[in-house]
Scaffold this active site. Structure first.
Site, PDB file in Angstrom:
ATOM      1  N   HIS A 130      94.433  64.619  16.907  1.00 11.03           N
ATOM      2  CA  HIS A 130      93.852  65.321  15.768  1.00 11.03           C
ATOM      3  C   HIS A 130      94.549  64.860  14.500  1.00 11.03           C
ATOM      4  O   HIS A 130      95.516  64.076  14.527  1.00 11.03           O
ATOM      5  CB  HIS A 130      93.956  66.839  15.944  1.00 11.03           C
ATOM      6  CG  HIS A 130      92.806  67.432  16.695  1.00 11.03           C
ATOM      7  ND1 HIS A 130      91.496  67.327  16.262  1.00 11.03           N
ATOM      8  CD2 HIS A 130      92.762  68.142  17.860  1.00 11.03           C
ATOM      9  CE1 HIS A 130      90.694  67.940  17.108  1.00 11.03           C
ATOM     10  NE2 HIS A 130      91.441  68.444  18.098  1.00 11.03           N
ATOM     11  N   ASP A 160      91.456  63.402   8.427  1.00  8.08           N
ATOM     12  CA  ASP A 160      90.053  63.491   8.847  1.00  8.08           C
ATOM     13  C   ASP A 160      89.072  63.170   7.728  1.00  8.08           C
ATOM     14  O   ASP A 160      88.162  62.352   7.897  1.00  8.08           O
ATOM     15  CB  ASP A 160      89.759  64.900   9.370  1.00  8.08           C
ATOM     16  CG  ASP A 160      90.255  65.112  10.787  1.00  8.08           C
ATOM     17  OD1 ASP A 160      90.819  64.165  11.360  1.00  8.08           O
ATOM     18  OD2 ASP A 160      90.086  66.220  11.315  1.00  8.08           O
TER      19      ASP A 160
END
Length: 369
Positions: A130, A160
């Site tokens: 992540h 991200d």
């Protein structure tokens, strides 16, 4: 409406940077059709559809891509699409029968966008991860935080959204431009580790020049300097200042009624700690609004630290229309701005996937002709 009107995109559902990239493209006028799973996946933060804002501005259909008939439906769309975007782990799209080789065989002009954390190749390519992990590997996470404290985990903006979604969009648009001349599509391998590292280019330059101390909270831009900081106010609110330039710093001290000579030279790191104490004491003497009244709009490089609830209500944000309300949900407006091909107001995310794939495929086929 928007500069990407006429561009057709197939989105194979994922989380985070993939949907963000598709939202950005859809916001600018592209037609994006999202193919979602038929069964709920244990991915991301669960919320009602109307609040999953990254899914705005597009139609959605549900398909079981483990079924050959569903894969063929997607390939029929691919034949007349400009872009396909997927965010699976490396090899998954190939196993489904929707890998680049098959899709480009059906449409040689297709831009095939791939969004992963680690990239399509490398020792970690198939591992889960992540945002925090990708930032950690690039050196960026180590640089974020205060002196003598652990690294601070930022929102998933630098990884991200910045290193992932924005770089995917840039790659897709560049490949679309190239395909106009060559008639050939290609694969865009967008990895968050690559994009996040690229975002840190300036800091790698400072490090190479010996101008960046690896110790957190000791540099100009990482809370080390008193003139690039956030300070608490009398009422518990916070403000930010960032007058790096000498003339702006001098103006700040003048407005704070602080003696510049007593604080020491602006770039004397040995004087920073004491200067920060004195500036902090001064800001603690008034409320956030009082500091806004005195400093906002001046050249001291000032802004109040606003919450998500407060930011859309700020006069500057209202004047620019930076936020819009769609079906009762306040959210950022499409960006950037265009003088002629102005994007439309965003449409709310679909509550129930109901796209008619056969009709859409026929429409795209007709438009391609």
């Amino acid at each position: 409406m928007g500069p990407l009107q006429g561009i057709r995109i197939v989105e194979l559902a994922g989380i985070g940077p993939g949907p963000m990239a598709c939202m950005l493209l859809a916001d600018l006028g592209a037609t994006v059709l999202r193919i979602d799973r038929t069964e709920a996946a244990d991915l991301g933060v669960k919320r009602p559809a109307k609040y999953n804002l990254l899914l705005r501005n597009r139609q959605c259909a549900m398909l079981d891509l483990k079924q050959p008939t569903a894969v063929e439906q997607v390939l029929e769309l691919v034949e007349n699409a400009d872009v396909l975007i997927e965010g699976f782990r490396p090899g998954v799209a190939e196993r489904l029968g929707l890998g680049p080789e098959i899709c480009l065989a059906r449409n040689a002009r297709l831009v095939y966008g791939r969004m992963t954390g680690w990239g399509q190749t490398g020792p970690l390519a198939h591992a889960a991860g992540h945002d925090v992990n990708y930032l950690a590997l690039t050196g960026a996470l180590n640089a974020i935080g205060r002196k003598d404290q652990a690294p601070s985990i930022p929102l998933a903006l630098a990884g991200d959204m910045g290193g992932g979604a924005l770089y995917l969009v840039m790659g897709v648009l560049a490949a679309l431009l190239e395909a106009r001349g060559s008639g050939q599509g290609q694969v865009v391998d967008a990895a968050i580790v690559d994009g996040a590292a690229s975002l840190a280019t300036s800091f790698y330059g400072l490090h190479a020049a010996g101008l960046w101390d690896e110790r957190r909270g000791t540099n100009i831009l990482d809370t080390g300097a008193p003139f690039y900081e956030v300070y608490e106010c009398q009422d518990g609110g916070w403000i930010s200042v960032g007058p790096i330039e000498a003339r702006f710093y001098a103006q700040l001290l003048q407005k704070l009624d602080l003696d510049a000579a007593a604080l020491g030279d602006q770039h004397d790191r040995g004087a920073w700690a004491q200067a920060k104490v004195q500036i902090a004491q001064r800001f603690k003497s008034r409320t956030r609004q009082q500091w806004c009244d005195l400093l906002e709009g001046s050249d001291v490089c000032f802004a109040p630290v606003l919450s998500f609830a407060e930011a859309p209500q700020h006069a500057h944000m209202k004047a620019r229309g930076t936020f819009v309300e769609v079906e009762g949900v306040v959210q950022p407006a499409p960006a950037p701005r265009f003088s002629r091909t102005v994007p439309a107001m965003p449409r709310a995310p679909q509550e129930r996937p109901d796209a008619d794939l056969a009709a859409i495929a026929a429409e795209w086929r007709t438009a391609r002709r």
